[in-house]
Scaffold this motif. Structure first.
Motif, short mmCIF file in Angstrom:
data_model
loop_
_atom_site.label_atom_id
_atom_site.label_comp_id
_atom_site.label_asym_id
_atom_site.label_seq_id
_atom_site.Cartn_x
_atom_site.Cartn_y
_atom_site.Cartn_z
N MET A 1 24.62 48.33 40.14
CA MET A 1 25.83 48.57 40.92
C MET A 1 27.04 47.88 40.28
O MET A 1 26.88 46.91 39.53
N LEU A 2 28.22 48.36 40.62
CA LEU A 2 29.45 47.93 39.98
C LEU A 2 29.69 46.43 40.10
O LEU A 2 30.19 45.78 39.17
N LEU A 3 29.35 45.83 41.24
CA LEU A 3 29.62 44.41 41.49
C LEU A 3 28.35 43.62 41.76
O LEU A 3 28.39 42.58 42.43
N GLN A 4 27.24 44.07 41.23
CA GLN A 4 25.96 43.41 41.47
C GLN A 4 26.03 41.93 41.12
O GLN A 4 26.49 41.56 40.03
N ASP A 5 25.61 41.09 42.05
CA ASP A 5 25.52 39.64 41.88
C ASP A 5 26.87 38.94 41.86
O ASP A 5 26.94 37.72 41.65
N LYS A 6 27.96 39.65 42.08
CA LYS A 6 29.26 39.00 42.15
C LYS A 6 29.50 38.47 43.57
O LYS A 6 28.91 38.95 44.54
N VAL A 7 30.38 37.47 43.66
CA VAL A 7 30.69 36.83 44.94
C VAL A 7 32.19 36.92 45.18
O VAL A 7 33.00 36.61 44.29
N ALA A 8 32.58 37.35 46.38
CA ALA A 8 33.99 37.53 46.69
C ALA A 8 34.34 36.92 48.03
O ALA A 8 33.53 36.92 48.96
N ILE A 9 35.56 36.40 48.11
CA ILE A 9 36.15 36.00 49.39
C ILE A 9 37.23 37.02 49.72
O ILE A 9 38.04 37.38 48.85
N VAL A 10 37.25 37.49 50.96
CA VAL A 10 38.31 38.38 51.43
C VAL A 10 39.00 37.70 52.60
O VAL A 10 38.46 37.62 53.70
N TYR A 11 40.20 37.16 52.34
CA TYR A 11 41.00 36.57 53.40
C TYR A 11 41.69 37.70 54.16
O TYR A 11 42.32 38.56 53.56
N GLY A 12 41.55 37.69 55.49
CA GLY A 12 42.01 38.83 56.27
C GLY A 12 40.96 39.91 56.30
O GLY A 12 41.26 41.09 56.45
N GLY A 13 39.71 39.50 56.20
CA GLY A 13 38.60 40.44 56.09
C GLY A 13 38.32 41.25 57.35
O GLY A 13 37.57 42.21 57.30
N ALA A 14 38.93 40.87 58.48
CA ALA A 14 38.72 41.63 59.71
C ALA A 14 39.77 42.72 59.90
O ALA A 14 39.64 43.56 60.79
N GLY A 15 40.81 42.72 59.07
CA GLY A 15 41.87 43.72 59.19
C GLY A 15 41.46 45.05 58.58
O GLY A 15 40.40 45.18 57.96
N SER A 16 42.31 46.04 58.74
CA SER A 16 41.98 47.38 58.23
C SER A 16 41.84 47.38 56.72
O SER A 16 40.85 47.91 56.18
N VAL A 17 42.79 46.77 56.01
CA VAL A 17 42.72 46.74 54.55
C VAL A 17 41.63 45.79 54.07
O VAL A 17 40.81 46.13 53.22
N GLY A 18 41.60 44.59 54.64
CA GLY A 18 40.58 43.62 54.25
C GLY A 18 39.18 44.12 54.53
O GLY A 18 38.26 43.95 53.72
N GLY A 19 39.00 44.77 55.66
CA GLY A 19 37.69 45.32 55.99
C GLY A 19 37.26 46.40 55.03
O GLY A 19 36.10 46.49 54.63
N ALA A 20 38.21 47.26 54.65
CA ALA A 20 37.90 48.33 53.70
C ALA A 20 37.48 47.77 52.35
O ALA A 20 36.53 48.26 51.72
N ILE A 21 38.18 46.73 51.91
CA ILE A 21 37.83 46.11 50.63
C ILE A 21 36.47 45.41 50.72
O ILE A 21 35.63 45.54 49.83
N ALA A 22 36.25 44.70 51.81
CA ALA A 22 34.98 43.99 51.98
C ALA A 22 33.81 44.96 52.01
O ALA A 22 32.76 44.71 51.38
N ARG A 23 33.95 46.07 52.72
CA ARG A 23 32.87 47.06 52.79
C ARG A 23 32.59 47.65 51.42
O ARG A 23 31.42 47.85 51.04
N ALA A 24 33.64 47.95 50.67
CA ALA A 24 33.45 48.52 49.33
C ALA A 24 32.78 47.51 48.40
O ALA A 24 31.88 47.86 47.63
N TYR A 25 33.21 46.26 48.47
CA TYR A 25 32.60 45.23 47.63
C TYR A 25 31.11 45.12 47.93
O TYR A 25 30.28 45.07 47.01
N ALA A 26 30.77 45.04 49.21
CA ALA A 26 29.36 44.91 49.59
C ALA A 26 28.57 46.14 49.17
O ALA A 26 27.42 46.04 48.70
N ARG A 27 29.16 47.30 49.34
CA ARG A 27 28.48 48.55 48.96
C ARG A 27 28.18 48.59 47.47
O ARG A 27 27.18 49.16 47.03
N HIS A 28 29.05 47.96 46.68
CA HIS A 28 28.85 47.93 45.23
C HIS A 28 28.06 46.71 44.78
O HIS A 28 27.97 46.44 43.58
N GLY A 29 27.47 45.96 45.73
CA GLY A 29 26.53 44.92 45.36
C GLY A 29 27.00 43.50 45.46
O GLY A 29 26.23 42.56 45.20
#
Length: 253
Positions: A1-29
């Protein structure tokens, strides 16, 4: 996957944009650490990510609190072993709709101070743990501001905030580039999905954002998530100091 084994922090992760980014990151590993001030809404996003087979942690963090930001990054590294991407899309507390000459100085400066302080603190904390590994991404959301908007609508300090963040992005990229750290912003030109249903004039605003594009199809939250995932991946290793334009032609570079 595109982001396999990577670790990310998403500040504002509950918002519409932050949530979309967080979901995509998790989906890509990626392992995602959702940071914000309201645990319940962060937990909703984390549960959704877990339900889809991803990994997400929740931390209540005020991104304007220097000590809280620094200590949180330390906990993330202790928990997950590294930090590959720091994404800051917290609300900037902007006040719009009031002419500039009628605004209080506090309202005008609110988005500028909020954005600059929070993005400086989160970037600094991330860079301090990324430098020894000589890799990482700091990602913001905004891009170049279209000042012609002011002919039709009073935006308060929002435009100044956008320009300030872009200047910060350039400075960080120049200073951190030799250490292998990339700094990028995403520029959408406006996201109709983020406009509340009860917002007065919503239909007119959606039409205006759509008409500004060349394709007649503004960026979606899903688009934002996928481009953010690309930006955090090794495929984007040469992209830094840049604003990635996903405005569908609403803004020309």
């Amino acid at each position: 996957m595109l982001l396999q084994d990577k670790v990310a922090i998403v500040y504002g992760g509950a918002g519409s944009v932050g949530g979309a980014i967080a979901r995509a990151y998790a989906r890509h590993g990626a392992v995602v650490h959702l940071a914000g001030r309201t645990e319940a809404t962060l937990r909703d996003v984390a549960d959704e990510i877990a339900g889809a087979g991803g990994t997400a942690h929740v931390d209540v963090v005020d991104a304007l609190d220097e000590r809280a930001v620094d200590e949180h990054v330390e906990r993330v590294v202790a928990r997950s072993g590294r930090l590959d991407a720091s994404v800051n899309v917290i609300s900037d507390r902007d006040v719009q709709g009031t002419p500039m000459v009628e605004m209080s100085v506090e309202d005008y400066l609110s988005p500028v101070v909020t954005a600059v302080r929070s993005k400086f603190l989160t970037a600094r904390a991330a860079a301090r743990v990324m430098v020894p590994r000589r890799s990482g991404l700091i990602l913001y959301f905004g891009g170049r501001f279209d000042w012609t908007v002011c002919r039709r609508f009073s935006v308060g300090g929002l435009g100044v905030m956008f320009d300030a963040v872009e200047s910060m992005r350039r400075q960080l990229a120049a200073e951190l580039g030799p250490h292998g750290i990339r700094v990028v912003t995403l520029h959408t030109g406006g996201l109709p999905e983020t406009i509340p249903d009860d917002f007065a004039g919503r239909d007119e605003l959606v039409k205006a954002l759509t008409d500004l594009t060349i394709s007649g199809r503004p960026a979606t939250l899903a688009d934002v998530g996928e481009v953010a995932a690309f930006a955090a991946s090794d495929l984007a290793r040469t992209v830094t100091g840049a604003s990635i334009n996903i405005s569908a032609g609403a803004a020309f570079d």
